[in-house]
Design a protein around this motif. Structure first.
Motif, PDB file in Angstrom:
ATOM      1  N   GLY A   1       2.280   1.716  -3.414  1.00  0.00           N
ATOM      2  CA  GLY A   1       1.231   2.146  -4.334  1.00  0.00           C
ATOM      3  C   GLY A   1       0.907   3.614  -4.170  1.00  0.00           C
ATOM      4  O   GLY A   1       0.766   4.360  -5.160  1.00  0.00           O
ATOM      5  N   SER A   2       0.782   4.066  -2.924  1.00  0.00           N
ATOM      6  CA  SER A   2       0.505   5.474  -2.658  1.00  0.00           C
ATOM      7  C   SER A   2       1.659   6.355  -3.135  1.00  0.00           C
ATOM      8  O   SER A   2       1.442   7.419  -3.747  1.00  0.00           O
ATOM      9  CB  SER A   2       0.271   5.668  -1.156  1.00  0.00           C
TER      10      SER A   2
ATOM     11  N   VAL B   1       0.843  -1.205   0.000  1.00  0.00           N
ATOM     12  CA  VAL B   1       0.000   0.000   0.000  1.00  0.00           C
ATOM     13  C   VAL B   1       0.880   1.257   0.000  1.00  0.00           C
ATOM     14  O   VAL B   1       0.605   2.221  -0.723  1.00  0.00           O
ATOM     15  CB  VAL B   1      -0.949   0.002   1.225  1.00  0.00           C
TER      16      VAL B   1
ATOM     17  N   ALA C   1      -5.348   3.162   3.935  1.00  0.00           N
ATOM     18  CA  ALA C   1      -5.320   1.712   4.122  1.00  0.00           C
ATOM     19  C   ALA C   1      -4.093   1.258   4.907  1.00  0.00           C
ATOM     20  O   ALA C   1      -4.006   0.099   5.303  1.00  0.00           O
ATOM     21  CB  ALA C   1      -5.355   1.010   2.761  1.00  0.00           C
TER      22      ALA C   1
ATOM     23  N   LEU D   1      -5.440   5.854  -0.684  1.00  0.00           N
ATOM     24  CA  LEU D   1      -4.725   4.600  -0.491  1.00  0.00           C
ATOM     25  C   LEU D   1      -3.936   4.620   0.823  1.00  0.00           C
ATOM     26  O   LEU D   1      -3.792   3.592   1.490  1.00  0.00           O
ATOM     27  CB  LEU D   1      -3.785   4.356  -1.669  1.00  0.00           C
ATOM     28  N   SER D   2      -3.441   5.800   1.197  1.00  0.00           N
ATOM     29  CA  SER D   2      -2.683   5.911   2.451  1.00  0.00           C
ATOM     30  C   SER D   2      -3.536   5.585   3.670  1.00  0.00           C
ATOM     31  O   SER D   2      -3.024   5.151   4.701  1.00  0.00           O
ATOM     32  CB  SER D   2      -2.098   7.316   2.591  1.00  0.00           C
TER      33      SER D   2
ATOM     34  N   ALA E   1      -6.134   9.775  -5.159  1.00  0.00           N
ATOM     35  CA  ALA E   1      -6.057   8.319  -4.996  1.00  0.00           C
ATOM     36  C   ALA E   1      -4.907   7.933  -4.073  1.00  0.00           C
ATOM     37  O   ALA E   1      -5.020   6.997  -3.276  1.00  0.00           O
ATOM     38  CB  ALA E   1      -5.891   7.657  -6.365  1.00  0.00           C
TER      39      ALA E   1
END
Length: 416
Positions: A10-11, A7, A187, A184-185, A180
């Motif tokens: 991704g962030s 995650v 999560a 996402l952060s 986004a």
């Protein structure tokens, strides 16, 4: 790697992707609305200066507030500054004042977010139960993603402009990447942004507390020979590359009647960095940091020397790739060394100051080397940049601070 690590990456990638798209879109939008090249230059200068100031001040916030929270707020600010552009354009019309105002808001989002994510790396390694070499592998992976997105981001920006033009649709897509990243952060567990509490925790209260915190961060940076050396060395590389990309290489390829190749030099550095960081991530832990450092310094110096000769266009492009290949592992080693040598409660202030200096460094070299090129020729300017890097390499390979890369502790760093 566990879920939190994926995650986090991704962030981080979405945030960098948004910045890459914006780097193409923002100047085009300024030119489209103002028709003034000078306006684009003024905007770039103002936002860079604000970002440097924000980097220094944000370090205090990052050392006081949960770092995950700081990264989320930063991404929301970045998204809002971009999403507001079509709204302002529809209601009042965009002019230079609006561009500067929204650019300043975006600058207060970009730099703190980048620093906050960097400070979370050691705790992320701990949460995933990483053993020896885990931090090196994570930093190497981050460097690989950064290099890849340096190639992908501007390309996606150009594609969006080609498909939708410089309008609301493209702006909203760009803002969506930062939003986004923020979503996402959420999560990630909040523990990733927690700050270790000890005697180095920032002071509380008013302007005096802020000044005390700033002084504490700069005192550590200037007092640790390893951290200071890594900062100066990285600033030299950033300044040298900026001088090449901003003036010397465009002028060289134009003189060679190959102006279309000037952008490929930057692409070559990014491509070399992608492979270099990948090699470092895959092989970290199998080779001493000092060995990575020595090889990286020698390779970077050779690459700049090859570019400095301006022997032929193909040689310049090949040297650009080689610089990225050699310098990327070197940058990763210096990044890991700085993170490990800096106590967690000071990490936001120290890394924030470092990032601010990286932004300011190009201002010290671009104009002088451009003047040298105008007065003595492109080859003289290229060799001057090469001499700066080679001298830095010789000094760094001989100073004691960089001989302790494999035995770093915050306590030892503070005693330097």
């Amino acid at each position: 790697m566990n879920r939190t690590t994926w995650v986090y990456l991704g962030s981080y990638s979405l945030s960098l992707l948004g910045n890459g798209i914006a780097s193409v879109l923002f100047p085009l939008l300024v030119l489209a609305r103002t028709g003034d090249v000078l306006a684009a230059g003024v905007l770039a200068s103002v936002t860079a200066a604000v970002a440097a100031i924000a980097g220094v001040l944000a370090g205090i916030v990052i050392d006081r507030v949960n770092r995950r929270t700081v990264s989320i707020i930063s991404d929301v600010l970045s998204a809002a500054s971009i999403a507001a552009l079509p709204v302002v354009d529809a209601l009042w019309g965009l002019d230079l004042t609006w561009f500067i105002a929204l650019g300043v808001i975006g600058a207060f989002g970009d730099m703190p977010g980048m620093t906050a994510r960097e400070t979370m790396l050691p705790r992320l390694v701990r949460l995933q139960g990483g053993g020896p070499g885990a931090l090196e592998r994570l930093v190497g992976l981050r460097e690989s993603l950064s290099a890849a997105l340096m190639l992908i981001g501007p390309g996606v920006g150009g594609l969006l402009v080609w498909l939708m033009g410089v309008g609301a649709g493209t702006l909203l897509v760009t803002a969506g990447t930062s939003l986004a990243a923020a979503l996402l952060s959420f999560a990630m567990t909040s523990r990733i942004g927690a700050i270790d509490a000890d005697g180095d925790a920032p002071a509380r209260g008013g302007v005096r507390g802020v000044l005390v915190d700033l002084v504490a961060g700069w005192r550590f940076l200037l007092g640790s020979r390893l951290v200071l050396g890594a900062t100066v060395l990285t600033a030299v590389f950033v300044a040298a590359i900026a001088a090449l990309q901003a003036t010397i290489l465009p002028a060289y390829f134009t003189a060679e009647r190959l102006p279309e190749l000037s952008g490929f030099a930057a692409t070559g550095i990014a491509l070399g960095s992608l492979f270099g960081a990948g090699i470092y991530a895959a092989a970290s832990g199998r080779m001493r940091r000092r060995t990575w450092f020595v090889n990286g310094m020698i390779g970077t110096a050779l690459g700049f020397a090859a570019i400095g000769t301006m022997a032929a266009p193909w040689a310049v492009l090949a040297a650009s790739v080689f610089i990225g290949l050699a310098n990327s592992p070197l940058s990763a080693v210096l990044g890991v060394a700085t993170i490990e040598a800096t106590p967690d409660p000071l990490r936001g202030r120290v890394l924030g100051a470092q990032n601010a200096l990286m932004l300011a460094a190009p201002a010290l070299t671009s104009a002088p080397f451009a003047a040298l090129a105008a007065g003595a020729g492109l080859t003289a300017a290229g060799l001057g940049i090469a001499a700066l890097v080679v001298l830095s390499a010789v000094v760094s390979l001989s100073v004691p601070a960089f001989r302790t890369l494999d035995t770093i502790s915050p306590d030892a760093a503070q005693e330097d």
